[in-house]
Design a protein around this motif. Structure first.
Motif, PDB file in Angstrom:
ATOM      1  N   PHE A 118      75.384 -14.437  -0.719  1.00  0.00           N
ATOM      2  CA  PHE A 118      75.945 -13.508  -1.702  1.00  0.00           C
ATOM      3  C   PHE A 118      77.476 -13.556  -1.675  1.00  0.00           C
ATOM      4  N   GLU A 119      78.048 -13.492  -0.479  1.00  0.00           N
ATOM      5  CA  GLU A 119      79.507 -13.494  -0.363  1.00  0.00           C
ATOM      6  C   GLU A 119      80.106 -14.763  -0.948  1.00  0.00           C
ATOM      7  N   LEU A 120      79.473 -15.884  -0.666  1.00  0.00           N
ATOM      8  CA  LEU A 120      80.006 -17.151  -1.152  1.00  0.00           C
ATOM      9  C   LEU A 120      79.864 -17.273  -2.674  1.00  0.00           C
ATOM     10  N   SER A 121      78.723 -16.829  -3.203  1.00  0.00           N
ATOM     11  CA  SER A 121      78.507 -16.956  -4.652  1.00  0.00           C
ATOM     12  C   SER A 121      79.401 -16.011  -5.445  1.00  0.00           C
ATOM     13  N   HIS A 122      79.858 -14.945  -4.808  1.00  0.00           N
ATOM     14  CA  HIS A 122      80.738 -13.991  -5.480  1.00  0.00           C
ATOM     15  C   HIS A 122      82.158 -14.054  -4.941  1.00  0.00           C
ATOM     16  N   SER A 123      82.459 -15.091  -4.210  1.00  0.00           N
ATOM     17  CA  SER A 123      83.771 -15.173  -3.561  1.00  0.00           C
ATOM     18  C   SER A 123      84.911 -15.192  -4.571  1.00  0.00           C
ATOM     19  N   PHE A 124      84.667 -15.837  -5.728  1.00  0.00           N
ATOM     20  CA  PHE A 124      85.732 -15.920  -6.729  1.00  0.00           C
ATOM     21  C   PHE A 124      86.141 -14.535  -7.219  1.00  0.00           C
ATOM     22  N   VAL A 125      85.187 -13.605  -7.218  1.00  0.00           N
ATOM     23  CA  VAL A 125      85.503 -12.234  -7.607  1.00  0.00           C
ATOM     24  C   VAL A 125      85.989 -11.432  -6.413  1.00  0.00           C
ATOM     25  N   LEU A 126      85.299 -11.561  -5.287  1.00  0.00           N
ATOM     26  CA  LEU A 126      85.635 -10.782  -4.091  1.00  0.00           C
ATOM     27  C   LEU A 126      87.052 -11.069  -3.616  1.00  0.00           C
ATOM     28  N   ASP A 127      87.451 -12.343  -3.671  1.00  0.00           N
ATOM     29  CA  ASP A 127      88.803 -12.691  -3.228  1.00  0.00           C
ATOM     30  C   ASP A 127      89.855 -12.057  -4.115  1.00  0.00           C
ATOM     31  N   LYS A 128      89.620 -12.071  -5.431  1.00  0.00           N
ATOM     32  CA  LYS A 128      90.598 -11.508  -6.355  1.00  0.00           C
ATOM     33  C   LYS A 128      90.643  -9.986  -6.269  1.00  0.00           C
ATOM     34  N   LEU A 129      89.472  -9.372  -6.032  1.00  0.00           N
ATOM     35  CA  LEU A 129      89.433  -7.919  -5.961  1.00  0.00           C
ATOM     36  C   LEU A 129      89.887  -7.402  -4.603  1.00  0.00           C
ATOM     37  N   ASP A 142      78.779  -2.260  -6.364  1.00  0.00           N
ATOM     38  CA  ASP A 142      77.429  -1.719  -6.147  1.00  0.00           C
ATOM     39  C   ASP A 142      76.578  -2.699  -5.347  1.00  0.00           C
ATOM     40  N   ARG A 143      76.693  -3.979  -5.682  1.00  0.00           N
ATOM     41  CA  ARG A 143      75.909  -4.974  -4.947  1.00  0.00           C
ATOM     42  C   ARG A 143      76.392  -5.100  -3.503  1.00  0.00           C
ATOM     43  N   TYR A 144      77.705  -4.996  -3.341  1.00  0.00           N
ATOM     44  CA  TYR A 144      78.249  -5.071  -1.994  1.00  0.00           C
ATOM     45  C   TYR A 144      77.723  -3.910  -1.156  1.00  0.00           C
ATOM     46  N   SER A 145      77.564  -2.752  -1.780  1.00  0.00           N
ATOM     47  CA  SER A 145      77.024  -1.591  -1.072  1.00  0.00           C
ATOM     48  C   SER A 145      75.577  -1.837  -0.651  1.00  0.00           C
ATOM     49  N   VAL A 146      74.803  -2.488  -1.514  1.00  0.00           N
ATOM     50  CA  VAL A 146      73.416  -2.824  -1.164  1.00  0.00           C
ATOM     51  C   VAL A 146      73.393  -3.778   0.028  1.00  0.00           C
ATOM     52  N   ILE A 147      74.258  -4.792  -0.028  1.00  0.00           N
ATOM     53  CA  ILE A 147      74.328  -5.761   1.070  1.00  0.00           C
ATOM     54  C   ILE A 147      74.653  -5.053   2.380  1.00  0.00           C
ATOM     55  N   GLU A 148      75.663  -4.185   2.344  1.00  0.00           N
ATOM     56  CA  GLU A 148      76.063  -3.486   3.562  1.00  0.00           C
ATOM     57  C   GLU A 148      74.979  -2.536   4.031  1.00  0.00           C
ATOM     58  N   GLY A 149      74.260  -1.912   3.098  1.00  0.00           N
ATOM     59  CA  GLY A 149      73.163  -1.040   3.479  1.00  0.00           C
ATOM     60  C   GLY A 149      72.052  -1.805   4.176  1.00  0.00           C
ATOM     61  N   LEU A 150      71.692  -2.961   3.609  1.00  0.00           N
ATOM     62  CA  LEU A 150      70.679  -3.804   4.252  1.00  0.00           C
ATOM     63  C   LEU A 150      71.146  -4.288   5.619  1.00  0.00           C
ATOM     64  N   ARG A 151      72.411  -4.695   5.674  1.00  0.00           N
ATOM     65  CA  ARG A 151      72.967  -5.188   6.933  1.00  0.00           C
ATOM     66  C   ARG A 151      72.889  -4.105   8.010  1.00  0.00           C
ATOM     67  N   ASN A 152      73.146  -2.855   7.598  1.00  0.00           N
ATOM     68  CA  ASN A 152      73.104  -1.748   8.549  1.00  0.00           C
ATOM     69  C   ASN A 152      71.691  -1.504   9.062  1.00  0.00           C
ATOM     70  N   ILE A 153      70.722  -1.554   8.159  1.00  0.00           N
ATOM     71  CA  ILE A 153      69.327  -1.334   8.558  1.00  0.00           C
ATOM     72  C   ILE A 153      68.848  -2.440   9.493  1.00  0.00           C
ATOM     73  N   ILE A 154      69.139  -3.659   9.108  1.00  0.00           N
ATOM     74  CA  ILE A 154      68.585  -4.807   9.841  1.00  0.00           C
ATOM     75  C   ILE A 154      69.233  -5.002  11.204  1.00  0.00           C
ATOM     76  N   PHE A 155      70.548  -4.825  11.267  1.00  0.00           N
ATOM     77  CA  PHE A 155      71.241  -5.133  12.520  1.00  0.00           C
ATOM     78  C   PHE A 155      71.559  -3.904  13.377  1.00  0.00           C
ATOM     79  N   ASP A 156      71.674  -2.730  12.751  1.00  0.00           N
ATOM     80  CA  ASP A 156      72.061  -1.551  13.528  1.00  0.00           C
ATOM     81  C   ASP A 156      70.948  -0.534  13.693  1.00  0.00           C
ATOM     82  N   ASN A 157      69.943  -0.593  12.805  1.00  0.00           N
ATOM     83  CA  ASN A 157      68.847   0.369  12.893  1.00  0.00           C
ATOM     84  C   ASN A 157      67.508  -0.349  12.816  1.00  0.00           C
ATOM     85  N   ALA A 158      67.427  -1.501  13.420  1.00  0.00           N
ATOM     86  CA  ALA A 158      66.227  -2.329  13.315  1.00  0.00           C
ATOM     87  C   ALA A 158      64.992  -1.633  13.871  1.00  0.00           C
TER      88      ALA A 158
END
Length: 661
Positions: free
Chosen positions: A627-638, A437-453
């Motif tokens: 965010f990616e770095l702080s959750h890397s231990f989970v993201l890498d395993k998942l 869910d958090r990753y989805s928020v990150i990607e949503g923000l990334r889309n707004i800021i960089f693709d729909n600024a």
């Protein structure tokens, strides 16, 4: 006609008839139910002095067949009914019930309607205490009435209005008939006192009680387990009933855990018990005492052993449900006593708390004696120790420790081991969903800021997202308000700290109080400075539209916020630390030069540090990468597929009109 009694063993006076009028009333009610009545009513007629002149017991049963009158009323102490009545105590009735009126009155009359092949017939029976060794029986005559019996008791001594009130009689009626009413609830069987029904739910826990149909070797059994709301005097027993609802035998349920108030009785009904008596899981005697063949005995024992196992399984299921309720109550009390460890308010703290509650609940269900009469410090230590084990690599050793204290069956051991594994798995699944869910928020923000600024601005888009997901700037911060003028925000901050006791002192006027802050978030989390002194950390965030570059002007705005707070006596304690963060899509060279000047502090994005005040200049990419770095231990395993999430978000976004972005 006059019908004399055939007294087989002793006179009426010495026959052991009850002396209690309440028990006497119960005898007549049982007579009605044993005659297949679905409705039995107690009615009372009062005299002018507040006494009872008549007691009427009315039922809609089969009535008393005139042809059998000599075998019923004519033969005292030799009832036509089974040797064991339907009563839970399995007391032998032997025809005494009809004489119970003698305990409190001098006369009883029966008006009974029975059915013949051609029509219903009615006749009367009466007995008087002056000639109790005989009864007067009228001649039967055709009747339009339905079958049933009305017993009218007169010549009553010392029975007052209050003695037969619903409140006075309810308790004994429930003790005697609650199980019977519950067992036959589907048949609509009712018992009324002065028109008011007796409610078995006052004595029986109907939520925990259960009925299960069981088939063994093509033989059907109905097993009903009743859980009593209060302690009962009788042993916890299994009662075996035939198709006529007569008790044919009983066994104890072997349940003897003294610290668990699991008061229960089991009733097993089946045609299998017809023509059998003294039924026990240890064996059966035939009704006619004919010697059973060895093969037949072995078959009977095999069926009974299978039945015993089914009954035990039903008891265990019901006991587990009962203990779950008790465990919930016990855990709530432990929390009220502050025996549970403290957990952080974030997602991970919630997971650990749920994990400890689940395992503690299972331990309580296994054996509540583990927590029985613990002193507060002992209870707190036990829960703290259990929490440490569950959070460590020694988690699986919880089972070994429990087994050293409590004797577990193989099934209990397997179930508890499953709980330990399942709760860990559930935590992993919850974490996966949480991170996703958090990753989805990150990607949503990334889309707004960089693709729909060009469609986004800080107040209508980004700020709304941040207000719901302030964890982007740290789990420890709590969102208080957004888009408020500085002075209002500071006043809210004061209220968060002091509540209704907030000081009334005016803030120092300052033109910078009119500056607008996009988000003001604060956390009362306690942390430590470099000298291990407890301090409080606060956060102020300035968001800008994606198209704006973070430059010296914007940085100056944040410095103005900082200067304003530093000048407020209410906020300049050395025990407070403030972090101000400015976030844009990119930063200019002037801001980057500030990084170099503060790099000795070893904090990414730091551009200003004055005492307990710090200002950070960050890009959105800094936020995302953090965010990616702080959750890397989970993201890498998942091995979470970020591209797939991004594609899914883009797909959804295409379905939204661009003017709404």
């Amino acid at each position: 006609m006059k019908l004399g009694l055939s007294v087989k063993s002793q006179s009426v006076e010495t026959s052991g008839i009850t002396k209690d009028y309440k028990e006497a009333l119960c005898e007549y009610i049982w007579n009605g139910f044993e005659a297949n009545a679905t409705r039995v009513e107690l009615e009372f007629v009062y005299n002018e002095l507040g006494g009872v002149s008549e007691v009427i017991i009315r039922d809609n049963g089969d009535g008393i067949d005139y042809k059998t009158i000599e075998d019923t009323f004519g033969t005292f102490l030799a009832s036509q009914k089974s040797d064991q009545s339907l009563q839970i105590k399995s007391r032998v009735n032997k025809g005494k019930g009809r004489f119970s009126f003698l305990s409190f009155s001098s006369n009883a009359t029966w008006e009974t309607v029975f059915s013949t092949k051609d029509e219903n017939m009615i006749y009367n029976i009466s007995i008087d205490s002056k000639s109790k060794n005989e009864c007067d029986i009228g001649d039967p005559r055709p009747s339009e009435k339905s079958t049933g019996t009305v017993v009218t008791i007169t010549g009553i001594d010392n029975l007052l209005n209050e003695d037969v009130s619903f409140e006075e009689l309810e308790d004994i009626m429930l003790k005697t008939f609650a199980w019977f009413l519950y067992l036959n609830k589907e048949k609509g069987i009712t018992l009324l006192i002065s028109g008011k029904p007796v409610d078995y739910k006052k004595y029986i826990n109907s939520e925990l009680s259960m009925t299960q149909e069981v088939t063994i070797d093509h033989i059907n059994f109905t097993v009903t387990l009743i859980v009593w709301l209060e302690k009962i005097k009788e042993n916890f027993c299994v009662y075996y009933l035939n198709n006529g609802n007569l008790v044919c035998g009983k066994d104890t349920t072997t349940f003897n855990r003294n610290t668990v108030n699991f008061n229960h009785s089991v009733f097993v009904q089946s045609g299998y018990f017809d023509n059998k008596k003294d039924v026990s899981l240890g064996g059966i005697s035939s009704h006619n005492s004919v010697q059973m063949a060895l093969e037949s005995i072995e078959n009977e024992n095999r069926i009974l052993q299978k039945l015993k196992k089914k009954i035990q399984q039903i008891i265990e299921i019901c006991l587990s449900n009962y203990m779950s309720q008790q465990a919930d109550n016990a855990i709530a009390e432990m929390m009220n006593r502050n025996s549970f460890p403290s957990f952080s308010d974030d997602f991970y703290g919630g997971l650990r708390k749920r994990d400890l509650i689940t395992v503690t609940k299972e331990l309580y269900k296994l054996d509540s004696r583990i927590f029985y009469k613990l002193k507060p410090v002992q209870e707190k230590s036990l829960l703290g120790f259990l929490n440490l084990l569950l959070s460590s690599e020694e988690r699986e050793n919880v089972l070994s420790i429990v087994e050293s204290v409590v004797e577990l069956s193989s099934e209990q051991r397997a179930n508890f081991a499953t709980i330990l594994k399942r709760t860990r798995l559930e935590n992993i699944i919850s974490t996966i969903k949480f991170i996703e869910d958090r990753y989805s928020v990150i990607e949503g923000l990334r889309n707004i800021i960089f693709d729909n600024a060009h469609y986004a601005n800080e107040r209508d888009n980004i700020q709304k997202i941040i207000e719901q997901h302030y964890w982007l700037f740290g789990e420890q911060y709590h969102l208080v308000t957004a888009d408020k003028r500085m002075q209002n925000a500071l006043q809210e901050y004061l209220y968060m700290l002091y509540g209704d006791a907030m000081p009334n002192t005016e803030l120092i006027p300052d033109e910078e109080a009119n500056r607008r802050m996009d988000i003001f978030a604060c956390g009362s989390r306690r942390t430590e400075d470099s000298f291990e002194t407890q301090i409080e950390e606060n956060l102020v965030v300035e968001l800008k539209a994606p198209g704006i570059t973070l430059n010296k002007r914007i940085l100056r705005q944040i410095e103005d916020y900082m200067d304003f707070i530093r000048r407020q006596p209410k906020f300049n304690s050395q025990y407070r630390r403030w972090k101000f963060i400015a976030v844009c899509r990119e930063v200019d060279e002037d801001v980057k030069s500030r990084y170099v000047s503060e790099q000795a502090q070893g904090k990414k994005g730091l551009v200003v540090k004055i005492d307990n005040y710090e200002i950070y200049a960050l890009t959105w990419d800094d936020i995302f990468k953090s965010f990616e770095l702080s959750h890397s231990f989970v993201l890498d395993k998942l091995k979470m597929d970020r591209d797939e999430i991004a594609k899914e978000l883009q797909k959804k976004q295409k379905q939204i009109p661009q003017k709404l972005l």
